[in-house]
Design a protein around this motif. Sequence first.
Motif, PDB file in Angstrom:
ATOM      1  N   TYR A 114       1.027  -1.550  -0.178  1.00 48.31           N
ATOM      2  CA  TYR A 114      -0.141  -0.417   0.094  1.00 48.31           C
ATOM      3  C   TYR A 114       0.610   1.222  -0.028  1.00 48.31           C
ATOM      4  O   TYR A 114       0.205   1.710  -0.035  1.00 48.31           O
ATOM      5  CB  TYR A 114      -0.636   0.102   1.276  1.00 48.31           C
ATOM      6  N   THR A 115       1.595   1.570  -0.074  1.00 45.78           N
ATOM      7  CA  THR A 115       2.815   2.896   0.183  1.00 45.78           C
ATOM      8  C   THR A 115       3.255   2.837  -1.637  1.00 45.78           C
ATOM      9  O   THR A 115       3.886   2.182  -2.213  1.00 45.78           O
ATOM     10  CB  THR A 115       4.534   2.060   0.859  1.00 45.78           C
ATOM     11  N   LEU A 116       3.885   4.258  -1.420  1.00 43.61           N
ATOM     12  CA  LEU A 116       3.754   4.480  -2.939  1.00 43.61           C
ATOM     13  C   LEU A 116       3.079   3.340  -4.104  1.00 43.61           C
ATOM     14  O   LEU A 116       3.886   3.260  -5.057  1.00 43.61           O
ATOM     15  CB  LEU A 116       5.624   4.258  -2.898  1.00 43.61           C
ATOM     16  N   SER A 117       2.205   3.821  -3.293  1.00 46.83           N
ATOM     17  CA  SER A 117       1.249   3.176  -4.453  1.00 46.83           C
ATOM     18  C   SER A 117       0.961   1.165  -5.056  1.00 46.83           C
ATOM     19  O   SER A 117       0.101   0.659  -5.144  1.00 46.83           O
ATOM     20  CB  SER A 117       0.995   3.695  -6.372  1.00 46.83           C
ATOM     21  N   GLY A 118       1.577   0.882  -4.319  1.00 41.31           N
ATOM     22  CA  GLY A 118       1.637  -0.689  -3.819  1.00 41.31           C
ATOM     23  C   GLY A 118       2.668  -1.121  -4.669  1.00 41.31           C
ATOM     24  O   GLY A 118       2.540  -0.784  -6.248  1.00 41.31           O
ATOM     25  N   PHE A 119       3.649  -2.247  -4.158  1.00 37.87           N
ATOM     26  CA  PHE A 119       4.411  -3.459  -5.056  1.00 37.87           C
ATOM     27  C   PHE A 119       3.977  -4.187  -4.463  1.00 37.87           C
ATOM     28  O   PHE A 119       4.960  -5.030  -3.885  1.00 37.87           O
ATOM     29  CB  PHE A 119       5.932  -2.719  -4.702  1.00 37.87           C
ATOM     30  N   PRO A 120       2.961  -5.153  -4.889  1.00 37.79           N
ATOM     31  CA  PRO A 120       2.716  -6.900  -3.719  1.00 37.79           C
ATOM     32  C   PRO A 120       3.176  -7.776  -4.805  1.00 37.79           C
ATOM     33  O   PRO A 120       2.751  -8.728  -4.470  1.00 37.79           O
ATOM     34  CB  PRO A 120       1.445  -6.732  -3.795  1.00 37.79           C
ATOM     35  N   TRP A 121       4.577  -7.621  -4.900  1.00 36.36           N
ATOM     36  CA  TRP A 121       5.508  -8.701  -5.718  1.00 36.36           C
ATOM     37  C   TRP A 121       6.341  -9.710  -4.462  1.00 36.36           C
ATOM     38  O   TRP A 121       6.292  -8.895  -4.243  1.00 36.36           O
ATOM     39  CB  TRP A 121       5.684  -8.144  -7.171  1.00 36.36           C
ATOM     40  N   PHE A 122       6.578 -10.354  -5.068  1.00 37.94           N
ATOM     41  CA  PHE A 122       7.079 -11.391  -4.029  1.00 37.94           C
ATOM     42  C   PHE A 122       7.148 -11.004  -3.453  1.00 37.94           C
ATOM     43  O   PHE A 122       7.433 -11.546  -2.070  1.00 37.94           O
ATOM     44  CB  PHE A 122       7.897 -11.123  -5.242  1.00 37.94           C
ATOM     45  N   ASN A 123       5.788 -11.062  -2.763  1.00 36.53           N
ATOM     46  CA  ASN A 123       5.686 -12.101  -1.375  1.00 36.53           C
ATOM     47  C   ASN A 123       5.624 -13.533  -1.160  1.00 36.53           C
ATOM     48  O   ASN A 123       5.673 -14.096  -2.185  1.00 36.53           O
ATOM     49  CB  ASN A 123       3.966 -11.663  -0.532  1.00 36.53           C
TER      50      ASN A 123
END
Length: 259
Positions: A114-123
Amino acid sequence: LNLLSAVLLMVSFAPFDCWYLAFIALTPWVAALDNPLRPRWSLLWSTLAGTVFWAASLYWLTWVTLVGYFALLVVLSLYWLAAAVALRVAMRRFWPMWIMLPLVWVSLEYARAYTLSGFPWFNLSQAMHSRVGLIQIADLTGHYGVSFFVAMVNGLFADLLVGPMFKRANRSIRPRFSQKVGIVSVVVVLACIWAYGRYRLNQATTAPGPVIALVQQAHPISLTGRSQSPEDILESHLALGRKLVNANVDLVVMPETMG
């Protein structure tokens, strides 16, 4: 140890898909953090490990924007630094990693989404995409629940490696109490996940309804041009779609990039 974690974590994801390595990928990194003599070096190497991981995993971004690539490396590597700082604090208080690592790691996964538009990759959960039984809990916990369990196993292995594994009591050697609790907790959570996965997979989840056909071919998106022309790709999809004319199909779905 830090670089080993970066490599193990990288090959846990596609296209390597060595999902089982995700359960030990963070363990060397956590072990390296337990350095009482040179704590600043531990934090520095932790950040560099994150940089190596993201640099290798996001290599394709160099074809799009070099500036964005390096800027993203800096931002994403800071999450590894934040995790290292939090875990170092927990280690100084002798808090068990089997609970602290998943709490810290999943919290940062959530923040990154959710930070800086979000980067929910490689969880961590995304490395488990092929483990259908394991990921059924996502309908209760979201994918963060899967990440939590993977990090929990890593934390347990770290507890077994960092510090004295055994203590002497009454002339016998016994595992430490916190390690016993960790082992039991991981086994119980795994049993619950397995049982729930079996329950969900054995459910009848279909019902009468419209028949939908999906036409999807393997034509990768390329920034430098495809081997086939857009017209050929479009015609190949349409040809498959024509075969469904008399197949009693209510809806045919095709990809938006078919042309």
